[in-house]
Design a protein around this motif. Structure first.
Motif, mmCIF file in Angstrom:
data_model
loop_
_atom_site.group_PDB
_atom_site.id
_atom_site.type_symbol
_atom_site.label_atom_id
_atom_site.label_comp_id
_atom_site.label_asym_id
_atom_site.label_seq_id
_atom_site.Cartn_x
_atom_site.Cartn_y
_atom_site.Cartn_z
ATOM 1 N N ILE A 208 0.757 -1.297 -0.051
ATOM 2 C CA ILE A 208 0.082 -0.121 -0.026
ATOM 3 C C ILE A 208 0.903 1.320 0.016
ATOM 4 C CG2 ILE A 208 -1.718 1.280 1.438
ATOM 5 C CD1 ILE A 208 -3.000 -1.055 2.152
ATOM 6 N N ALA A 209 1.924 1.340 0.921
ATOM 7 C CA ALA A 209 2.811 2.562 0.872
ATOM 8 C C ALA A 209 3.609 2.551 -0.515
ATOM 9 C CB ALA A 209 3.870 2.140 2.015
ATOM 10 N N ASN A 210 3.847 1.428 -1.196
ATOM 11 C CA ASN A 210 4.662 1.551 -2.583
ATOM 12 C C ASN A 210 3.339 1.945 -3.293
ATOM 13 O OD1 ASN A 210 6.611 1.167 -4.243
ATOM 14 N ND2 ASN A 210 5.867 -1.017 -4.648
ATOM 15 N N PHE A 211 2.196 1.514 -3.403
ATOM 16 C CA PHE A 211 1.048 2.108 -4.449
ATOM 17 C C PHE A 211 0.979 3.577 -4.106
ATOM 18 C CE2 PHE A 211 -3.423 3.141 -4.906
ATOM 19 C CZ PHE A 211 -3.506 2.972 -6.294
ATOM 20 N N LEU A 212 1.015 4.167 -2.791
ATOM 21 C CA LEU A 212 0.784 5.738 -2.371
ATOM 22 C C LEU A 212 1.937 6.246 -2.964
ATOM 23 C CD1 LEU A 212 -1.295 5.400 0.924
ATOM 24 C CD2 LEU A 212 -1.984 6.181 -1.614
ATOM 25 N N ASP A 213 3.094 5.774 -2.982
ATOM 26 C CA ASP A 213 4.525 6.491 -3.570
ATOM 27 C C ASP A 213 4.064 6.698 -5.012
ATOM 28 O OD1 ASP A 213 6.950 7.630 -3.731
ATOM 29 O OD2 ASP A 213 7.857 5.618 -3.875
ATOM 30 N N TYR A 214 3.517 5.561 -5.564
ATOM 31 C CA TYR A 214 3.251 5.870 -7.094
ATOM 32 C C TYR A 214 2.132 6.949 -7.349
ATOM 33 C CZ TYR A 214 0.261 4.817 -10.917
ATOM 34 O OH TYR A 214 -0.679 5.218 -12.090
ATOM 35 N N THR A 215 1.142 6.896 -6.614
ATOM 36 C CA THR A 215 -0.030 7.923 -6.776
ATOM 37 C C THR A 215 0.745 9.167 -6.777
ATOM 38 O OG1 THR A 215 -0.689 7.892 -4.810
ATOM 39 C CG2 THR A 215 -1.757 6.442 -6.000
ATOM 40 N N ALA A 216 1.600 9.436 -5.846
ATOM 41 C CA ALA A 216 1.889 10.799 -5.661
ATOM 42 C C ALA A 216 2.927 11.357 -7.168
ATOM 43 C CB ALA A 216 2.707 10.993 -4.455
ATOM 44 N N GLU A 217 3.368 10.385 -7.760
ATOM 45 C CA GLU A 217 4.191 10.776 -8.810
ATOM 46 C C GLU A 217 4.173 9.636 -9.837
ATOM 47 O OE1 GLU A 217 8.319 11.718 -7.883
ATOM 48 O OE2 GLU A 217 8.740 12.425 -10.131
ATOM 49 N N PRO A 218 2.841 9.409 -10.594
ATOM 50 C CA PRO A 218 3.026 8.278 -11.595
ATOM 51 C C PRO A 218 3.868 8.055 -12.514
ATOM 52 C CG PRO A 218 0.730 9.631 -11.505
ATOM 53 C CD PRO A 218 1.774 10.290 -10.749
ATOM 54 N N ILE A 219 4.602 9.157 -12.700
ATOM 55 C CA ILE A 219 5.711 9.109 -13.746
ATOM 56 C C ILE A 219 7.165 8.585 -13.168
ATOM 57 C CG2 ILE A 219 6.704 11.262 -13.687
ATOM 58 C CD1 ILE A 219 5.934 10.418 -16.906
ATOM 59 N N LYS A 220 7.154 8.247 -11.874
ATOM 60 C CA LYS A 220 8.280 8.252 -11.013
ATOM 61 C C LYS A 220 9.067 6.928 -11.619
ATOM 62 C CE LYS A 220 10.111 8.079 -6.396
ATOM 63 N NZ LYS A 220 9.997 7.664 -5.184
ATOM 64 N N ALA A 221 8.519 5.826 -11.864
ATOM 65 C CA ALA A 221 9.373 4.650 -12.253
ATOM 66 C C ALA A 221 9.970 4.764 -13.728
ATOM 67 C CB ALA A 221 8.337 3.546 -12.383
ATOM 68 N N GLN A 222 9.216 5.432 -14.551
ATOM 69 C CA GLN A 222 9.561 6.037 -15.981
ATOM 70 C C GLN A 222 10.810 6.890 -15.880
ATOM 71 O OE1 GLN A 222 6.111 7.087 -17.670
ATOM 72 N NE2 GLN A 222 6.959 7.460 -19.847
ATOM 73 N N ARG A 223 10.534 7.804 -14.911
ATOM 74 C CA ARG A 223 11.722 8.917 -14.661
ATOM 75 C C ARG A 223 12.778 8.101 -14.438
ATOM 76 N NH1 ARG A 223 13.171 11.444 -10.436
ATOM 77 N NH2 ARG A 223 11.308 11.409 -9.080
ATOM 78 N N GLU A 224 12.929 7.080 -13.506
ATOM 79 C CA GLU A 224 14.079 6.587 -12.951
ATOM 80 C C GLU A 224 14.807 5.800 -14.133
ATOM 81 O OE1 GLU A 224 13.434 4.722 -9.034
ATOM 82 O OE2 GLU A 224 13.292 6.585 -8.264
ATOM 83 N N SER A 225 13.725 5.103 -14.805
ATOM 84 C CA SER A 225 14.457 4.065 -15.819
ATOM 85 C C SER A 225 15.106 5.133 -16.927
ATOM 86 C CB SER A 225 13.684 3.218 -16.311
ATOM 87 O OG SER A 225 12.664 3.505 -16.865
ATOM 88 N N MET A 226 14.387 6.346 -17.229
ATOM 89 C CA MET A 226 14.781 7.073 -18.181
ATOM 90 C C MET A 226 16.415 7.778 -17.873
ATOM 91 S SD MET A 226 12.971 9.619 -20.626
ATOM 92 C CE MET A 226 11.664 10.208 -19.730
ATOM 93 N N GLY A 227 16.321 8.160 -16.374
ATOM 94 C CA GLY A 227 17.561 8.518 -15.898
ATOM 95 C C GLY A 227 18.779 7.768 -16.016
ATOM 96 N N ILE A 228 18.572 6.417 -15.868
ATOM 97 C CA ILE A 228 19.608 5.480 -16.390
ATOM 98 C C ILE A 228 20.049 5.490 -17.755
ATOM 99 C CG2 ILE A 228 20.040 2.914 -16.363
ATOM 100 C CD1 ILE A 228 18.285 2.734 -13.811
ATOM 101 N N PHE A 229 18.930 5.436 -18.495
ATOM 102 C CA PHE A 229 19.217 5.452 -20.054
ATOM 103 C C PHE A 229 20.208 6.870 -20.428
ATOM 104 C CE2 PHE A 229 17.719 6.898 -24.234
ATOM 105 C CZ PHE A 229 18.216 6.225 -25.141
#
Ligand code: HEC
Length: 247
Positions: A202-223
């Motif tokens: 649930i905490a993970n999901f609420l981390d996502y809701t606050a910034e839905p683009i976060k996972a994408q942003r992090e993988s883009m950062g690596i790229f």
């Protein structure tokens, strides 16, 4: 000028740092992973089942969540949405605001940005911090949110904890009890490890809701970093080539 700037910072910094620490108990580390899609899917399901009756995620639409978390639209509609809602609706709790105020004394806050307003660790700790307290309206209190107005809706899963006190003597020689933590009192349907995972999701999901683009942003950062490294290698070779004849 500098003095004034320092003064302003002095006021802002401790205020910000104190916000999540109000209760004085150090937060437990949630150890979530925004790239763990299965954890996010479980978190979404559990949030919709256990929290959305009272709390909204009003800045998010169902279809956005379904797309980001790769939940098939049919599953989303049958398992995760209020029946009267459409896929493009915002995730707004069905509870009428006036009733909420009558029942809880206030409206349960929207949780879309809760992990930014507080922190992921706060949400995790908060859901693990409820303990029995007969003096409170709902019979519970919380280590990380003293005198909280939320009933402990997860008690059937988590079980009930009791407060642990220590006797301390203050400077005037008076002895009093100080709350130092909680201990299990009666078990719920989940083991402590299962409940930890439930709350982490649930905490993970609420981390996502606050910034839905976060996972994408992090993988883009690596790229982007990789790209810059490769680019740097070529730029360096090119520089060597250009300057070869000058030296
Ligand atoms: C029966 C209604 C109800 C349900 C269900 C419920 N809550 Fe709450 N929640 C409340 C109320 C009311 C408050 C406000 C408490 C206060 O401010 O004293 C609250 C407060 C909170 C807060 C603290 C917000 C802040 O001020 O920072 C968090 C976090 C939270 N809830 C998470 C959850 C999660 C996660 C779930 C699902 C597992 C959940 N709640 C289920 C009623 C509910």
């Amino acid at each position: 000028m500098l003095k004034r700037l320092l003064l302003i910072t002095a006021f802002i910094l401790p205020g910000g740092a104190a916000m999540a620490q109000d209760a004085g108990f150090p937060l437990q580390h949630a150890d979530t992973n925004i790239n763990d899609i299965q954890s996010l899917q479980r978190g979404a399901r559990d949030f919709m089942n256990y929290c959305s009756g009272c709390h909204s995620l009003q800045y998010l639409r169902y279809n956005r969540v379904a797309k980001d978390l790769r939940i098939p639209p049919a599953t989303m509609a049958s398992d995760l949405m209020f029946t009267s809602h459409k896929p493009f609706d915002h995730i707004v709790s069905a509870m009428p605001a006036a009733d909420a105020v009558t029942w809880f004394g206030k409206q349960p806050p929207d949780l879309t940005l809760e992990s930014r307003y507080q922190s992921v660790d706060f949400i995790y700790s908060f859901l693990k911090g409820f303990y029995a307290d007969k003096t409170r309206v709902w019979g519970v209190n919380n280590l990380y949110f003293p005198n909280v107005g939320m009933p402990f809706v997860l008690a059937p899963l988590a079980g009930v904890q009791k407060p642990v006190y220590k006797s301390v003597t203050d400077s005037s020689g008076q002895a009093h009890l100080e709350l130092i933590g909680v201990a299990p009192m009666s078990p719920g349907s989940m083991t402590p490890a299962q409940y930890d995972r439930f709350v982490r999701d649930i905490a993970n999901f609420l981390d996502y809701t606050a910034e839905p683009i976060k996972a994408q942003r992090e993988s883009m950062g690596i790229f982007v970093t990789l790209f810059l490294l490769v680019f740097f290698a070529f730029a360096y070779l090119l520089k060597k080539e250009y300057w070869k004849d000058v030296h």
